[in-house]
Structure formats: C-alpha cells, structure tokens
Design an enzyme around this catalytic site. Sequence first.
Site, short mmCIF file in Angstrom:
data_model
loop_
_atom_site.label_atom_id
_atom_site.label_comp_id
_atom_site.label_asym_id
_atom_site.label_seq_id
_atom_site.Cartn_x
_atom_site.Cartn_y
_atom_site.Cartn_z
N LYS A 89 0.84 -1.21 0.00
CA LYS A 89 0.00 0.00 0.00
C LYS A 89 0.86 1.25 0.00
CE LYS A 89 0.81 1.22 4.50
NZ LYS A 89 1.59 2.40 4.89
N GLY A 125 4.37 -4.38 4.17
CA GLY A 125 4.84 -5.71 3.78
C GLY A 125 4.43 -6.79 4.78
N GLY A 126 4.69 -6.56 6.05
CA GLY A 126 4.33 -7.55 7.08
C GLY A 126 2.82 -7.70 7.18
N SER A 127 2.10 -6.59 7.02
CA SER A 127 0.63 -6.63 7.09
C SER A 127 0.06 -7.39 5.90
CB SER A 127 0.06 -5.21 7.11
OG SER A 127 0.61 -4.50 8.19
N ASP A 130 -2.79 -2.03 9.64
CA ASP A 130 -2.88 -2.01 8.17
C ASP A 130 -3.40 -3.32 7.59
OD1 ASP A 130 -1.83 0.56 8.01
OD2 ASP A 130 0.23 -0.13 7.70
O1 C5P Z 1 -0.92 -1.73 14.40
P1 C5P Z 1 0.52 -2.02 14.21
O2 C5P Z 1 1.01 -3.16 15.07
O3 C5P Z 1 0.91 -2.19 12.79
O4 C5P Z 1 1.27 -0.72 14.72
C1 C5P Z 1 2.66 -0.71 14.94
C2 C5P Z 1 3.01 0.48 15.81
O5 C5P Z 1 2.81 1.70 15.06
C3 C5P Z 1 2.17 0.68 17.04
O6 C5P Z 1 2.70 -0.08 18.12
C4 C5P Z 1 2.30 2.17 17.29
O7 C5P Z 1 3.54 2.48 17.87
C5 C5P Z 1 2.32 2.73 15.88
N1 C5P Z 1 0.97 3.11 15.43
C6 C5P Z 1 0.37 4.23 15.97
N2 C5P Z 1 -0.89 4.60 15.56
C7 C5P Z 1 -1.53 3.89 14.61
C8 C5P Z 1 -0.94 2.76 14.01
C9 C5P Z 1 0.33 2.40 14.44
O8 C5P Z 1 0.95 4.89 16.84
N3 C5P Z 1 -2.75 4.28 14.22
#
Ligand code: C5P
Length: 308
Positions: A19, A108-110, A143
Amino acid sequence: MALKPPSPTGSITVRAAAKINLFLGVGPLRSDGYHDLTTVFQAVSLFDDVTVRHAESLSVRTSGEGAADVPDDPAQNLAARAAQRVEPGSTIAIDIDKAIPVAGGMAGGSADAAASLLACTRLLGVDWSRAELMAAAADLGSDVPFCVHGGTALGTGRGEQLSAVLSRGTYHWVLAIAKVGLSTPAVFAELDRLRERDNPGSADGPDPDDLLRALAAGDVERTAELLHNDLQPAALSLQPGLRRTLSAGVDAGALSGIVSGSGPTCAFLCADEESAVGVAAELAGRGVARSVRTAYGPVPGARIIESG
Ligand code: C5P
C-alpha cells in the site's frame, strides 16, 4: 462467507499487495499507545505470495526481496501469528515469497498477515464471515484490514476502520526503496517528539476531502498536488538523506513525491506509465536508493491465486 475445505494434503497460495498512503493525517497520541488516523490507502502492484500447507509443526520460510530481514520465528512473524489466530495450535508450513520491501512503509508484514489469514481459513476450512475475517485482521495490525480489502479506501481509527473510496483510472508510481528500513513505532514516536518540541498540544492538519474529489474525478495531476503525509517530517528527521531522494524523483520528472507511510520508501506519482519508466531509469542511475521499482494502483486486496 462459506468456505469449502479443500483436500487436507493441499496447499493454498494467496497474493497480497503493498500500500501507499495517499493521505495520512495523524492525530495526537492516545492512551493505548496508538494515534487516531485519517488515511487514504491505495493498493499498488508490488505483491507478496504466501503459501500454506499442513505440516508437523508451525514454520515460516521466506524468499525474495529482503527475505533475510523477515523474522522466521513463528512467535514474531505476523503470518504465523495470523495462522494461530485462525486456529490456535495449528501446525502449518508457511512460505512467503516477498517483493514488498521489508520495514519500508508499504505494509509488507501486514500484507503477509492478510494473505496468511485468508489462506489458513481456506486450508483449515474455517467458515468465517467477512466481518470475522476483518476483526481478526485488525487484531493483527492496523494495516492488515486494508491489505485484505485492497483497492482504494479511507481508513480511520487506528487505520483499521475502512470505507471504500471511489477512484477512477490507474495511477503510475515509481518507488525508491531505501538501503536501511525504518521501524513504524520509532517514526510515530519521532513525530510525537517533533510536535512536542515545535508545537505542543496541536495535531491539526489538512483533511482529505479535496484528495477524495480528485480521485473520484481521476485527476492525476490534482492528486499529485494533494498527496500528504504527517509522518514525513518524522521519517526525514530519522533519515535526512530521504530529502535528496524526494528531490531527485521530482527532478527526474515525477509530478510529486512523498514518503510512503512511515517510510523510508519514497513514492513518486507520475503522469503515465511511460513517464514512470523514465523516472525510474533516471532515479536508478542516481544511486539514491537500494532499488527502484515501478508499480500501478489501485489493485485488488488479498486473493487466492492457487489452490491444489
Ligand atoms: O498496528 P501495528 O502493530 O501495525 O502498529 C505498529 C506500531 O505503530 C504501534 O505499536 C504504534 O507504535 C504505531 N501506530 C500508531 N498509531 C496507529 C498505528 C500504528 O501509533 N494508528
């Protein structure tokens, strides 16, 4: 969504796309450690393929671009965690063939988690509704729901609450993939630090309404003017060399350039495919990135491409 279980000896391959955030507005830090987002996602044609099959134990093997940097420990790997979310204790061999840059701000991981979720529900004959699939996706990462969904979508909440966006036409991109990745939490933390230093208490920015109108009209030039990423100053602060990459892409003839998500990949929107090929060739010659790729969007979300 009724899923028919295939042969228990079979394998399933699901393809999921990278994305680009065409718009990324970041609100203040919440008490749960996340930030409220207003984002417009576009899925683009860089794909990871995830193949799952029954095995004696849970395992992950990776190949392709940046594979050495992906954790193969099932406790850490998001595709393995997705398999466990579908059926705790399931023993599945997961093969990930990567084209999406690792730690590149392109999900990528998502994408791997989204592909693994879909593949494992089919392999294990788990009969989830679309809402159950999306809830599992949101548990795995902000994501991941978009990587299931694909196309163009508006994301709110952590980015996991989606609504479809009308988008006409095809958008041609050049992607400059950086030599060293950036950690998403580190980039959000840097944004908080910069805001606290420069403008305490304020997280006001533009809204995506004009961009949504440009997408609905299929107006590539207007879309290029309206690309916006609140995380870009934080990514540039952590990797100042990205400034040179961004200006090199525009000098090479892109309409505009932006850091993709939390970076460090830089995404350049071009007028058409021919222009993108020219910009990519010129950028590759400048040595500002580890690799340079062309891609187009929008493309579909996670989908089964092989089932045997
Ligand atoms: O949701 P995900 O595990 O991909 O998010 C990784 C990190 O990115 C979260 O631990 C946070 O530090 C940050 N994040 C955030 N606000 C979001 C999405 C991600 O602060 N809306």
